[in-house]
Design an enzyme around this catalytic site. Structure first.
Site, short mmCIF file in Angstrom:
data_model
loop_
_atom_site.label_atom_id
_atom_site.label_comp_id
_atom_site.label_asym_id
_atom_site.label_seq_id
_atom_site.Cartn_x
_atom_site.Cartn_y
_atom_site.Cartn_z
N ASP A 4 0.12 21.87 -6.83
CA ASP A 4 1.43 21.94 -7.49
C ASP A 4 2.42 22.60 -6.54
O ASP A 4 2.28 23.75 -6.18
CB ASP A 4 1.32 22.73 -8.79
CG ASP A 4 2.49 22.50 -9.73
OD1 ASP A 4 3.60 22.20 -9.23
OD2 ASP A 4 2.31 22.63 -10.95
N ARG A 61 5.79 22.73 -7.15
CA ARG A 61 7.06 22.94 -7.84
C ARG A 61 7.52 24.39 -7.79
O ARG A 61 6.72 25.31 -7.69
CB ARG A 61 6.94 22.50 -9.31
CG ARG A 61 6.77 21.00 -9.44
CD ARG A 61 6.54 20.58 -10.85
NE ARG A 61 5.21 20.98 -11.30
CZ ARG A 61 4.67 20.59 -12.44
NH1 ARG A 61 5.35 19.81 -13.26
NH2 ARG A 61 3.45 20.97 -12.78
#
Length: 192
Positions: A126, A128
């Site tokens: 991930d 983000r």
């Protein structure tokens, strides 16, 4: 709001009800990125909030490989009734971008799970960054919210900016996303 430029608000009638939209332009070293907020007029002091990362394949094309499109639709439906907002972040493919996401999909077609595929093309599971969502919450003066999520990373990120109560958002599994949802639960700690 030092790194954000804010657009005007506009009305957005949808199949779920009447919303308003507003854009937040993030200025940074890699150019700019526009994020969208979809909200009900006069939302309550403890609004429903969905922090949603862009997923072109799921949101617009109806991909069954993920739960993104279904989660967005469920969130918009609930928010239209209870009041709140969707913060739609331009972070396609958990932050790796559309081009890399398609390459990761090709690896998934060969049997690798979503995390393995990301790692094989040089990314973390991930990528983000949710700090921009915190700035958006501050812009709307949101101090308390009911966050529609199953992702503990989103909860932790937004607790820095407001009091968060989590409300689950469960999209039914299908034959194409069942393995993906299991990986999210078992390897990424999602609260499914």
């Amino acid at each position: 709001m030092k790194r954000l430029e804010v657009s005007n608000q506009a009305k957005l009638p949808t199949q779920f009800g009447e919303f308003c939209i507003q854009c937040f332009r993030e200025k940074g070293s890699n150019g700019s990125k526009d994020h969208l907020v979809i909200f009900t007029p006069n939302f309550p002091q403890n609004p429903l909030v969905r922090l949603h990362s862009e997923c072109l394949t799921g949101d617009a094309l109806g991909s069954q490989k993920c739960d993104c499109g279904g989660a967005l639709q469920m969130a918009l439906e609930r928010i239209s009734k209870e009041g709140g907002l969707v913060i739609y972040l331009r972070q396609e493919g958990r932050g790796i971008g559309l081009f890399n996401k398609v390459n990761a999909y090709a690896l998934q077609d060969k049997g690798y799970d979503t995390i393995q595929a990301n790692e094989m093309i040089g990314f973390k599971d991930d990528e983000r960054d949710y700090s921009i969502a915190g700035e958006i919450l501050e812009y709307y003066r949101i101090k308390k919210m009911r966050l529609l999520t199953n992702n503990p990373l989103k909860i932790a990120a937004l607790e820095k900016y407001a009091e968060v109560t989590r409300e689950s958002l469960i999209v039914c599994a299908n034959e194409h996303n069942q393995g993906y949802l299991e990986v999210k639960k078992l390897k990424m700690g999602h609260l499914l």
